[in-house]
Write a protein that holds these residues in place. Structure first.
Motif, PDB file in Angstrom:
ATOM      1  N   ASP A   1      36.107  13.196  47.687  1.00  0.00           N
ATOM      2  CA  ASP A   1      35.879  12.077  48.595  1.00  0.00           C
ATOM      3  C   ASP A   1      35.375  12.567  49.943  1.00  0.00           C
ATOM      4  OD1 ASP A   1      36.298   9.553  50.141  1.00  0.00           O
ATOM      5  OD2 ASP A   1      37.292   8.977  48.292  1.00  0.00           O
ATOM      6  N   LEU A   2      34.391  11.875  50.474  1.00  0.00           N
ATOM      7  CA  LEU A   2      33.771  12.198  51.753  1.00  0.00           C
ATOM      8  C   LEU A   2      34.030  11.054  52.726  1.00  0.00           C
ATOM      9  CD1 LEU A   2      31.813  14.290  53.127  1.00  0.00           C
ATOM     10  CD2 LEU A   2      29.939  12.797  52.390  1.00  0.00           C
ATOM     11  N   ALA A   3      34.429  11.385  53.950  1.00  0.00           N
ATOM     12  CA  ALA A   3      34.716  10.348  54.945  1.00  0.00           C
ATOM     13  C   ALA A   3      33.768  10.442  56.128  1.00  0.00           C
ATOM     14  CB  ALA A   3      36.161  10.464  55.429  1.00  0.00           C
ATOM     15  N   GLY A   4      33.407   9.304  56.675  1.00  0.00           N
ATOM     16  CA  GLY A   4      32.560   9.221  57.857  1.00  0.00           C
ATOM     17  C   GLY A   4      32.580   7.806  58.395  1.00  0.00           C
ATOM     18  N   ARG A   5      31.838   7.564  59.463  1.00  0.00           N
ATOM     19  CA  ARG A   5      31.906   6.255  60.116  1.00  0.00           C
ATOM     20  C   ARG A   5      30.759   5.327  59.727  1.00  0.00           C
ATOM     21  NH1 ARG A   5      32.389   8.244  66.203  1.00  0.00           N
ATOM     22  NH2 ARG A   5      30.823   9.652  65.347  1.00  0.00           N
ATOM     23  N   ASN A   6      29.553   5.884  59.589  1.00  0.00           N
ATOM     24  CA  ASN A   6      28.382   5.067  59.270  1.00  0.00           C
ATOM     25  C   ASN A   6      28.234   4.980  57.755  1.00  0.00           C
ATOM     26  OD1 ASN A   6      25.551   4.490  58.582  1.00  0.00           O
ATOM     27  ND2 ASN A   6      25.178   4.589  60.781  1.00  0.00           N
ATOM     28  N   GLU A   7      28.540   3.808  57.175  1.00  0.00           N
ATOM     29  CA  GLU A   7      28.609   3.702  55.720  1.00  0.00           C
ATOM     30  C   GLU A   7      27.275   4.001  55.049  1.00  0.00           C
ATOM     31  OE1 GLU A   7      30.363   0.836  52.173  1.00  0.00           O
ATOM     32  OE2 GLU A   7      30.325   0.100  54.249  1.00  0.00           O
ATOM     33  N   GLU A   8      26.188   3.554  55.639  1.00  0.00           N
ATOM     34  CA  GLU A   8      24.884   3.790  55.030  1.00  0.00           C
ATOM     35  C   GLU A   8      24.572   5.293  54.969  1.00  0.00           C
ATOM     36  OE1 GLU A   8      20.153   2.613  55.670  1.00  0.00           O
ATOM     37  OE2 GLU A   8      21.693   1.731  56.955  1.00  0.00           O
ATOM     38  N   GLU A   9      24.759   5.992  56.094  1.00  0.00           N
ATOM     39  CA  GLU A   9      24.530   7.430  56.122  1.00  0.00           C
ATOM     40  C   GLU A   9      25.536   8.164  55.243  1.00  0.00           C
ATOM     41  OE1 GLU A   9      24.504   8.946  60.064  1.00  0.00           O
ATOM     42  OE2 GLU A   9      22.780   7.758  60.716  1.00  0.00           O
ATOM     43  N   LEU A  10      26.761   7.695  55.246  1.00  0.00           N
ATOM     44  CA  LEU A  10      27.830   8.329  54.478  1.00  0.00           C
ATOM     45  C   LEU A  10      27.545   8.263  52.978  1.00  0.00           C
ATOM     46  CD1 LEU A  10      30.681   9.602  54.419  1.00  0.00           C
ATOM     47  CD2 LEU A  10      31.601   7.270  54.470  1.00  0.00           C
ATOM     48  N   LYS A  11      27.144   7.091  52.495  1.00  0.00           N
ATOM     49  CA  LYS A  11      26.845   6.943  51.065  1.00  0.00           C
ATOM     50  C   LYS A  11      25.694   7.860  50.659  1.00  0.00           C
ATOM     51  CE  LYS A  11      25.743   3.575  47.472  1.00  0.00           C
ATOM     52  NZ  LYS A  11      24.767   4.480  46.826  1.00  0.00           N
ATOM     53  N   ALA A  12      24.662   7.913  51.498  1.00  0.00           N
ATOM     54  CA  ALA A  12      23.521   8.775  51.188  1.00  0.00           C
ATOM     55  C   ALA A  12      23.939  10.240  51.170  1.00  0.00           C
ATOM     56  CB  ALA A  12      22.415   8.558  52.224  1.00  0.00           C
ATOM     57  N   ALA A  13      24.805  10.637  52.104  1.00  0.00           N
ATOM     58  CA  ALA A  13      25.278  12.018  52.152  1.00  0.00           C
ATOM     59  C   ALA A  13      26.135  12.346  50.938  1.00  0.00           C
ATOM     60  CB  ALA A  13      26.060  12.257  53.435  1.00  0.00           C
ATOM     61  N   ALA A  14      27.025  11.425  50.555  1.00  0.00           N
ATOM     62  CA  ALA A  14      27.887  11.652  49.392  1.00  0.00           C
ATOM     63  C   ALA A  14      27.054  11.828  48.131  1.00  0.00           C
ATOM     64  CB  ALA A  14      28.869  10.501  49.232  1.00  0.00           C
ATOM     65  N   ASP A  15      26.035  10.992  47.974  1.00  0.00           N
ATOM     66  CA  ASP A  15      25.158  11.098  46.806  1.00  0.00           C
ATOM     67  C   ASP A  15      24.387  12.415  46.816  1.00  0.00           C
ATOM     68  OD1 ASP A  15      25.992   8.611  45.957  1.00  0.00           O
ATOM     69  OD2 ASP A  15      24.256   7.537  46.781  1.00  0.00           O
ATOM     70  N   ALA A  16      23.864  12.767  47.962  1.00  0.00           N
ATOM     71  CA  ALA A  16      23.021  13.968  48.056  1.00  0.00           C
ATOM     72  C   ALA A  16      23.819  15.250  47.887  1.00  0.00           C
ATOM     73  CB  ALA A  16      22.287  13.982  49.398  1.00  0.00           C
ATOM     74  N   MET A  17      25.068  15.263  48.374  1.00  0.00           N
ATOM     75  CA  MET A  17      25.846  16.501  48.404  1.00  0.00           C
ATOM     76  C   MET A  17      26.850  16.623  47.271  1.00  0.00           C
ATOM     77  SD  MET A  17      26.253  17.156  52.534  1.00  0.00           S
ATOM     78  CE  MET A  17      27.354  15.787  52.846  1.00  0.00           C
ATOM     79  N   GLY A  18      26.909  15.601  46.390  1.00  0.00           N
ATOM     80  CA  GLY A  18      27.706  15.726  45.184  1.00  0.00           C
ATOM     81  C   GLY A  18      29.145  15.284  45.290  1.00  0.00           C
ATOM     82  N   TRP A  19      29.456  14.387  46.226  1.00  0.00           N
ATOM     83  CA  TRP A  19      30.826  13.875  46.353  1.00  0.00           C
ATOM     84  C   TRP A  19      30.993  12.644  45.472  1.00  0.00           C
ATOM     85  CZ3 TRP A  19      34.628  16.380  49.088  1.00  0.00           C
ATOM     86  CH2 TRP A  19      34.190  17.476  49.853  1.00  0.00           C
ATOM     87  N   ALA A  20      32.148  12.548  44.825  1.00  0.00           N
ATOM     88  CA  ALA A  20      32.378  11.490  43.844  1.00  0.00           C
ATOM     89  C   ALA A  20      32.470  10.111  44.482  1.00  0.00           C
ATOM     90  CB  ALA A  20      33.648  11.780  43.048  1.00  0.00           C
ATOM     91  N   SER A  21      33.012  10.025  45.696  1.00  0.00           N
ATOM     92  CA  SER A  21      33.181   8.742  46.365  1.00  0.00           C
ATOM     93  C   SER A  21      33.200   8.957  47.870  1.00  0.00           C
ATOM     94  CB  SER A  21      34.469   8.045  45.901  1.00  0.00           C
ATOM     95  OG  SER A  21      35.594   8.870  46.170  1.00  0.00           O
ATOM     96  N   TYR A  22      33.350   7.876  48.613  1.00  0.00           N
ATOM     97  CA  TYR A  22      33.375   8.000  50.067  1.00  0.00           C
ATOM     98  C   TYR A  22      34.299   6.949  50.661  1.00  0.00           C
ATOM     99  CZ  TYR A  22      30.095   4.059  50.172  1.00  0.00           C
ATOM    100  OH  TYR A  22      29.504   2.823  50.013  1.00  0.00           O
TER     101      TYR A  22
END
Length: 384
Positions: A32-53
């Motif tokens: 799981d990846l955490a951050g504040r900006n959901e749009e950027e966070l989802k893109a980062a999770a997808d790109a970097m291989g995290w299962a969820s955010y």
């Protein structure tokens, strides 16, 4: 992991490559990846291989299926996140500097000690094979008594006055400027290789007092709001002299105003039997000089630290096939995983982070007072 930009990308890559290069007793799962900006966070999770955010980092701490919290956020958030993670029984790894102050760092160390969890601070440059080899040479006595260390960390990415007032240039968020951002690295390397410092004296300088507002956008790039500006309240450059407990002398310089230096992390150590030089921008090469060499052959030789005998190098490619910046993080996280498995007590840990914070604070006090300042001894917390 909490945070997903520059260091988030670096850490994610290291976790993903760990099982490829190292046969470890545990394997990291990017949950799981955490951050504040959901749009950027989802893109980062997808790109970097995290299962969820998650947009609220506290949800990560609350989850029973998460064992490790990795903190790669701005410095003013480290203490709250690390303490909460420790109190929830999580292993914790945190980017440097550990905290905004010695008191915050002490509370973080107390929390992980009380929890009995594994903890590390991400001083990744310790884990370049050449640096680890220097440590071995010193421990084996090959350099003899150490007389000097001189180290520089030189960058130039904020020299343009139009570069914005990002979080690294705000004291309430970063704690300090060049001192904490890059000076902390060379001071940690000095502690790792030479020993603890007894006292320091330093001076700090801010060259550009006002900048347009803005925010980091990835790597060391930033977006600028040219309509508004703010005051810079951290140092652009710092110079430090140090006396070590073992009698060695240290001279250190950290600046983000050294034109032409993109990431010049360099040190030279001189001892009674020899000297070593290292430069991150040429990180596989170590320059070594021994006084016992015969006349006519004396001088610095260059060692390509990619042989199996060089620490961590054997995990990668055949000799001469160089590794890079990202591998220092892989090596560090390999030790973290071994620590989680109970095989070792990995360092640098929060105690190292605390001691580094004590050095940073002593430098700041010296710059304010114009005097030499004693560095608090390691191994104890205030009031104990």
């Amino acid at each position: 992991m909490i945070g997903h930009r520059f260091m988030g990308k670096v850490h994610s890559h290291a976790y993903r490559d760990l099982p490829f290069f190292f046969d470890l007793p545990v394997e990291p799962v990017l949950s799981d990846l955490a951050g504040r900006n959901e749009e950027e966070l989802k893109a980062a999770a997808d790109a970097m291989g995290w299962a969820s955010y998650e947009t609220d980092w506290r949800r990560l701490v609350e989850r029973d299926d998460i064992d490790v919290i990795d903190i790669v956020t701005p410095n003013n958030t480290h203490a709250e996140m690390a303490i909460a993670a420790a109190e929830a029984g999580k292993h914790v790894i945190c980017e440097k500097p550990l905290a905004l102050s010695v008191s915050e760092a002490e509370r973080m160390l107390e929390a992980v000690r009380k929890a009995g969890t594994v903890h590390m601070i991400c001083h990744n440059y310790r884990f370049a094979p050449a640096v680890q080899y220097v440590k071995r040479l010193i421990e084996e006595g090959r350099l003899g008594r150490i007389y000097h260390i001189r180290a520089q960390y030189l960058q130039d990415w904020i020299m343009d006055p139009s570069f914005p007032l990002v979080w690294r240039l705000k004291k309430e968020v970063s704690g300090s400027g060049a001192l904490g951002d890059i000076g902390s690295h060379i001071l940690d390397l000095a502690r790792f290789l030479v020993g603890e410092m007894d006292e320091v004296t330093g001076m700090m300088k801010t060259f550009i007092q006002e900048r347009p507002l803005g925010e980091m956008s990835g790597g060391l790039n930033a977006r600028t709001d040219r309509e508004r500006s703010g005051q810079v309240d951290v140092d652009d450059a710092v110079a430090v002299m140090a006396r070590f407990q073992n009698g060695a002398l240290g001279v250190f310089e950290a600046t983000r105003f050294a034109g032409g230096n993109r990431n010049g992390n360099r040190f030279e150590i001189n001892g009674e039997k020899g000297s070593v030089r290292w430069d991150l921008e040429n990180m596989n090469h170590l320059q070594v000089y021994f006084t016992e060499d015969e006349a006519g052959l004396q001088g610095f030789r260059t060692i390509n630290c990619t042989e199996d005998v060089h620490p961590y190098a054997g995990a990668y490619w055949p000799p001469g096939h160089i590794i890079g910046y990202e591998h220092t993080f892989i090596n560090l996280l390999a030790e973290f995983m071994r620590g989680i498995a109970g095989e070792t007590a990995p360092t640098p840990d929060f105690e190292d982070g605390l001691q580094n914070q004590r050095v940073l604070e002593a430098v700041e006090e010296s710059a304010r007072t114009g005097t030499w300042v004693k560095v608090s001894r390691p191994g104890s917390l205030t009031g104990q």
